[in-house]
Design an enzyme around this catalytic site. Sequence first.
Site, PDB file in Angstrom:
ATOM      1  N   THR A 126    -112.950 -65.110  78.455  1.00 31.05           N
ATOM      2  CA  THR A 126    -114.095 -64.670  77.662  1.00 31.05           C
ATOM      3  C   THR A 126    -114.777 -65.832  76.949  1.00 31.05           C
ATOM      4  OG1 THR A 126    -114.638 -63.421  75.664  1.00 31.05           O
ATOM      5  CG2 THR A 126    -112.382 -64.123  75.863  1.00 31.05           C
ATOM      6  N   ASP A 127    -116.065 -65.663  76.665  1.00 28.19           N
ATOM      7  CA  ASP A 127    -116.787 -66.686  75.887  1.00 28.19           C
ATOM      8  C   ASP A 127    -116.268 -66.746  74.445  1.00 28.19           C
ATOM      9  OD1 ASP A 127    -117.810 -64.251  75.020  1.00 28.19           O
ATOM     10  OD2 ASP A 127    -119.901 -64.894  75.017  1.00 28.19           O
ATOM     11  N   GLU A 128    -115.518 -65.702  74.034  1.00 26.02           N
ATOM     12  CA  GLU A 128    -115.042 -65.676  72.641  1.00 26.02           C
ATOM     13  C   GLU A 128    -114.043 -66.787  72.349  1.00 26.02           C
ATOM     14  OE1 GLU A 128    -114.097 -61.963  70.831  1.00 26.02           O
ATOM     15  OE2 GLU A 128    -115.725 -60.927  71.863  1.00 26.02           O
ATOM     16  N   TYR A 154    -107.598 -61.337  69.142  1.00 28.87           N
ATOM     17  CA  TYR A 154    -107.939 -61.137  70.557  1.00 28.87           C
ATOM     18  C   TYR A 154    -108.340 -62.463  71.197  1.00 28.87           C
ATOM     19  CZ  TYR A 154    -111.037 -60.366  74.538  1.00 28.87           C
ATOM     20  OH  TYR A 154    -111.655 -60.452  75.760  1.00 28.87           O
ATOM     21  N   LYS A 158    -106.552 -64.774  74.211  1.00 28.12           N
ATOM     22  CA  LYS A 158    -107.213 -65.129  75.476  1.00 28.12           C
ATOM     23  C   LYS A 158    -107.233 -66.653  75.655  1.00 28.12           C
ATOM     24  CE  LYS A 158    -108.975 -62.704  78.051  1.00 28.12           C
ATOM     25  NZ  LYS A 158    -108.413 -61.967  79.218  1.00 28.12           N
ATOM     26  N   PRO A 209    -122.570 -46.439  63.913  1.00 27.37           N
ATOM     27  CA  PRO A 209    -122.077 -47.395  62.914  1.00 27.37           C
ATOM     28  C   PRO A 209    -122.378 -48.856  63.273  1.00 27.37           C
ATOM     29  CG  PRO A 209    -120.267 -46.647  64.288  1.00 27.37           C
ATOM     30  CD  PRO A 209    -121.496 -45.965  64.806  1.00 27.37           C
ATOM     31  N   ARG A 218    -125.259 -61.102  70.728  1.00 30.33           N
ATOM     32  CA  ARG A 218    -124.378 -61.203  71.879  1.00 30.33           C
ATOM     33  C   ARG A 218    -125.238 -61.494  73.113  1.00 30.33           C
ATOM     34  NH1 ARG A 218    -121.506 -61.641  68.252  1.00 30.33           N
ATOM     35  NH2 ARG A 218    -119.525 -60.588  67.793  1.00 30.33           N
ATOM     36  N   HIS A 280    -116.211 -61.691  61.687  1.00 26.24           N
ATOM     37  CA  HIS A 280    -117.210 -61.337  62.702  1.00 26.24           C
ATOM     38  C   HIS A 280    -117.983 -62.553  63.247  1.00 26.24           C
ATOM     39  CE1 HIS A 280    -120.508 -58.116  63.699  1.00 26.24           C
ATOM     40  NE2 HIS A 280    -120.095 -58.780  64.755  1.00 26.24           N
TER      41      HIS A 280
HETATM   42  P1  NAD Z   1    -110.548 -52.739  79.319  1.00 26.14           P
HETATM   43  O1  NAD Z   1    -109.874 -52.648  77.992  1.00 26.14           O
HETATM   44  O2  NAD Z   1    -111.643 -51.796  79.653  1.00 26.14           O
HETATM   45  O3  NAD Z   1    -109.460 -52.601  80.476  1.00 26.14           O
HETATM   46  C1  NAD Z   1    -108.227 -53.242  80.423  1.00 26.14           C
HETATM   47  C2  NAD Z   1    -107.345 -52.648  81.519  1.00 26.14           C
HETATM   48  O4  NAD Z   1    -106.106 -53.360  81.508  1.00 26.14           O
HETATM   49  C3  NAD Z   1    -107.014 -51.172  81.311  1.00 26.14           C
HETATM   50  O5  NAD Z   1    -107.124 -50.461  82.516  1.00 26.14           O
HETATM   51  C4  NAD Z   1    -105.574 -51.190  80.832  1.00 26.14           C
HETATM   52  O6  NAD Z   1    -104.842 -50.016  81.182  1.00 26.14           O
HETATM   53  C5  NAD Z   1    -105.037 -52.425  81.529  1.00 26.14           C
HETATM   54  N1  NAD Z   1    -103.897 -53.008  80.835  1.00 26.14           N
HETATM   55  C6  NAD Z   1    -103.816 -53.334  79.524  1.00 26.14           C
HETATM   56  N2  NAD Z   1    -102.604 -53.821  79.237  1.00 26.14           N
HETATM   57  C7  NAD Z   1    -101.921 -53.830  80.408  1.00 26.14           C
HETATM   58  C8  NAD Z   1    -100.609 -54.238  80.763  1.00 26.14           C
HETATM   59  N3  NAD Z   1     -99.772 -54.732  79.850  1.00 26.14           N
HETATM   60  N4  NAD Z   1    -100.231 -54.107  82.047  1.00 26.14           N
HETATM   61  C9  NAD Z   1    -101.067 -53.586  82.978  1.00 26.14           C
HETATM   62  N5  NAD Z   1    -102.300 -53.170  82.695  1.00 26.14           N
HETATM   63  C10 NAD Z   1    -102.731 -53.301  81.426  1.00 26.14           C
HETATM   64  O7  NAD Z   1    -111.020 -54.244  79.433  1.00 26.14           O
HETATM   65  P2  NAD Z   1    -112.348 -54.844  80.104  1.00 26.14           P
HETATM   66  O8  NAD Z   1    -113.450 -54.788  79.129  1.00 26.14           O
HETATM   67  O9  NAD Z   1    -112.504 -54.288  81.446  1.00 26.14           O
HETATM   68  O10 NAD Z   1    -111.923 -56.381  80.221  1.00 26.14           O
HETATM   69  C11 NAD Z   1    -111.230 -56.844  81.371  1.00 26.14           C
HETATM   70  C12 NAD Z   1    -110.936 -58.326  81.200  1.00 26.14           C
HETATM   71  O11 NAD Z   1    -112.162 -59.029  81.054  1.00 26.14           O
HETATM   72  C13 NAD Z   1    -110.104 -58.651  79.970  1.00 26.14           C
HETATM   73  O12 NAD Z   1    -109.214 -59.683  80.322  1.00 26.14           O
HETATM   74  C14 NAD Z   1    -111.117 -59.155  78.952  1.00 26.14           C
HETATM   75  O13 NAD Z   1    -110.525 -60.070  78.075  1.00 26.14           O
HETATM   76  C15 NAD Z   1    -112.132 -59.812  79.852  1.00 26.14           C
HETATM   77  N6  NAD Z   1    -113.526 -59.843  79.371  1.00 26.14           N
HETATM   78  C16 NAD Z   1    -114.136 -58.689  78.956  1.00 26.14           C
HETATM   79  C17 NAD Z   1    -115.487 -58.721  78.585  1.00 26.14           C
HETATM   80  C18 NAD Z   1    -116.223 -57.467  78.152  1.00 26.14           C
HETATM   81  O14 NAD Z   1    -117.367 -57.567  77.726  1.00 26.14           O
HETATM   82  N7  NAD Z   1    -115.646 -56.286  78.253  1.00 26.14           N
HETATM   83  C19 NAD Z   1    -116.168 -59.939  78.603  1.00 26.14           C
HETATM   84  C20 NAD Z   1    -115.500 -61.105  79.015  1.00 26.14           C
HETATM   85  C21 NAD Z   1    -114.180 -61.031  79.405  1.00 26.14           C
HETATM   86  O1  DAU Z   2    -118.075 -61.786  74.580  1.00 28.69           O
HETATM   87  C1  DAU Z   2    -117.127 -61.188  75.403  1.00 28.69           C
HETATM   88  C2  DAU Z   2    -116.363 -60.145  74.639  1.00 28.69           C
HETATM   89  O2  DAU Z   2    -117.252 -59.067  74.407  1.00 28.69           O
HETATM   90  C3  DAU Z   2    -115.105 -59.671  75.379  1.00 28.69           C
HETATM   91  O3  DAU Z   2    -114.208 -60.732  75.482  1.00 28.69           O
HETATM   92  C4  DAU Z   2    -114.450 -58.499  74.641  1.00 28.69           C
HETATM   93  O4  DAU Z   2    -113.365 -58.002  75.395  1.00 28.69           O
HETATM   94  C5  DAU Z   2    -115.481 -57.420  74.451  1.00 28.69           C
HETATM   95  O5  DAU Z   2    -114.926 -56.340  73.730  1.00 28.69           O
HETATM   96  C6  DAU Z   2    -116.715 -57.955  73.722  1.00 28.69           C
HETATM   97  O6  DAU Z   2    -116.397 -58.308  72.356  1.00 28.69           O
HETATM   98  P1  DAU Z   2    -117.410 -57.987  71.144  1.00 28.69           P
HETATM   99  O7  DAU Z   2    -116.623 -57.966  69.901  1.00 28.69           O
HETATM  100  O8  DAU Z   2    -118.602 -58.849  71.199  1.00 28.69           O
HETATM  101  O9  DAU Z   2    -117.865 -56.492  71.597  1.00 28.69           O
HETATM  102  P2  DAU Z   2    -118.046 -55.143  70.787  1.00 28.69           P
HETATM  103  O10 DAU Z   2    -118.699 -54.181  71.730  1.00 28.69           O
HETATM  104  O11 DAU Z   2    -116.799 -54.714  70.107  1.00 28.69           O
HETATM  105  O12 DAU Z   2    -119.109 -55.535  69.669  1.00 28.69           O
HETATM  106  C7  DAU Z   2    -120.382 -56.055  70.017  1.00 28.69           C
HETATM  107  C8  DAU Z   2    -121.139 -56.319  68.742  1.00 28.69           C
HETATM  108  O13 DAU Z   2    -121.443 -55.058  68.115  1.00 28.69           O
HETATM  109  C9  DAU Z   2    -120.355 -57.105  67.707  1.00 28.69           C
HETATM  110  O14 DAU Z   2    -121.235 -57.973  67.011  1.00 28.69           O
HETATM  111  C10 DAU Z   2    -119.819 -56.054  66.753  1.00 28.69           C
HETATM  112  C11 DAU Z   2    -120.896 -54.992  66.804  1.00 28.69           C
HETATM  113  N1  DAU Z   2    -120.418 -53.601  66.601  1.00 28.69           N
HETATM  114  C12 DAU Z   2    -119.393 -53.157  67.378  1.00 28.69           C
HETATM  115  C13 DAU Z   2    -118.899 -51.877  67.228  1.00 28.69           C
HETATM  116  C14 DAU Z   2    -117.760 -51.381  68.076  1.00 28.69           C
HETATM  117  C15 DAU Z   2    -121.031 -52.780  65.677  1.00 28.69           C
HETATM  118  O15 DAU Z   2    -121.981 -53.173  64.982  1.00 28.69           O
HETATM  119  N2  DAU Z   2    -120.542 -51.501  65.524  1.00 28.69           N
HETATM  120  C16 DAU Z   2    -119.498 -51.026  66.247  1.00 28.69           C
HETATM  121  O16 DAU Z   2    -119.102 -49.858  66.027  1.00 28.69           O
END
Ligand code: NAD
Ligand code: DAU
Length: 340
Positions: A126-128, A154, A158, A209, A218, A280
């Site tokens: 992730t970019d985080e 988190y 990562k 919220p 983002r 945040h």
């Molecule tokens: P998600 O939370 O939607 O899905 C995670 C999946 O992993 C689920 O199906 C869960 O059951 C499975 N899982 C969790 N723990 C496990 C374990 N111990 N063993 C086996 N399976 C397990 O996540 P996502 O948003 O699809 O993210 C997927 C990947 O991409 C993650 O590694 C996350 O860090 C990365 N990522 C996410 C985003 C985003 O915006 N969502 C952005 C950049 C990177």
């Molecule tokens: O940048 C990549 C990341 O993006 C991934 O690595 C993470 O897995 C993914 O969850 C996401 O992280 P963020 O924290 O950026 O995503 P989230 O959707 O939780 O929040 C996006 C923005 O919105 C953040 O600035 C917080 C804000 N937010 C989020 C929630 C859930 C709100 O204002 N209200 C909310 O209820």
Amino acid sequence: MKTVVVTGGAGFIGGNFVYHMLEKHPDYKIVCIDCLTYAGNLSTLNTALKNPSFKFCKANICDRGSIYGIFEAERPDIVINFAAESHVDRSIEDPEVFLRTNILGTQVIMDACLKYGASRFHQVSTDEVYGDLPLDRPDLRFTEETPIRTSSPYSASKAAADLLALAYHRTYGLPATISRCGNNYGPYHFPEKLIPLMITNALNDKPLPVYRQGLNVRDWIYVRDHCEAIDLIIHKGRTGEVYNIGGGNEMQNIDIVRRICRELGKPESLISFVTDRKGHDLRYAIDSSKLRKELGWTPRTEFEDGLHRTVRWYLENREWLEGIISGEYLSYCERMYGNR
Ligand code: NAD
Ligand code: DAU
């Protein structure tokens, strides 16, 4: 015929990636490993489960015995690790499972790759891991050279996994690549994250919220564009390398929430400004020129179009959503937003 293991394939991005691979590489066997945490939904894979090229294995990536058993049987060529605890707010509430799954689980998968001779391990990061950028410096972006500087449990977990993958590459010769992507959106996104949470709440006329004033930024990417980038990296990327993936769509949270209200014809009076997230991150912006130049990748989806399609998907897939909005989800919402 190649065998590809996708961990975390019952989650948001992993699920979309499974469908991408079944469509783009019909000659591959896709094996999904997922332990189905609260974020994993087998219903996401309903269509895949009917495809003879797809296999689902329920297993925890931390369980070395089960993982070795699957690798012994499947002998995968390529392994992509999506499995993770992925929600920043939950990591602030309770970090431990993040460290277990995201670090130790990744180690188990990498050990299995070495033991059973996978020709590629890809870590979905992730970019985080780069921390955040100031709001008043639009000229700054994350490059692959930006120092690691994490903010949440988190992102720290990562980053640890990324460092471990690079160490396994150098020390044991693991053929590893890493990608660091920005915020994804699209179908099958669990409704704890900003976009699907706001769609779900708006559909039910519940408050939306927004943390603080909603000015945090983002960099959004349509999930299928992310999947295409990973597909390119696992086939053509150089091992030992990190590739940034960004959609080039920087947006303030409040703008997104207003757009969702407009898409759904809901009043902005649903917006409720609530206490900020601890630690945040202010702004993410990704420079993905390395991926563009080296592998010719480019994101295809305009944000306007992607958001419209995403909202439509949630409207047309109410059953998928209803399956989630029950028990654990409701108590999570109460815990997270009840007194905020
Ligand atoms: P998600 O939370 O939607 O899905 C995670 C999946 O992993 C689920 O199906 C869960 O059951 C499975 N899982 C969790 N723990 C496990 C374990 N111990 N063993 C086996 N399976 C397990 O996540 P996502 O948003 O699809 O993210 C997927 C990947 O991409 C993650 O590694 C996350 O860090 C990365 N990522 C996410 C985003 C985003 O915006 N969502 C952005 C950049 C990177
Ligand atoms: O940048 C990549 C990341 O993006 C991934 O690595 C993470 O897995 C993914 O969850 C996401 O992280 P963020 O924290 O950026 O995503 P989230 O959707 O939780 O929040 C996006 C923005 O919105 C953040 O600035 C917080 C804000 N937010 C989020 C929630 C859930 C709100 O204002 N209200 C909310 O209820």
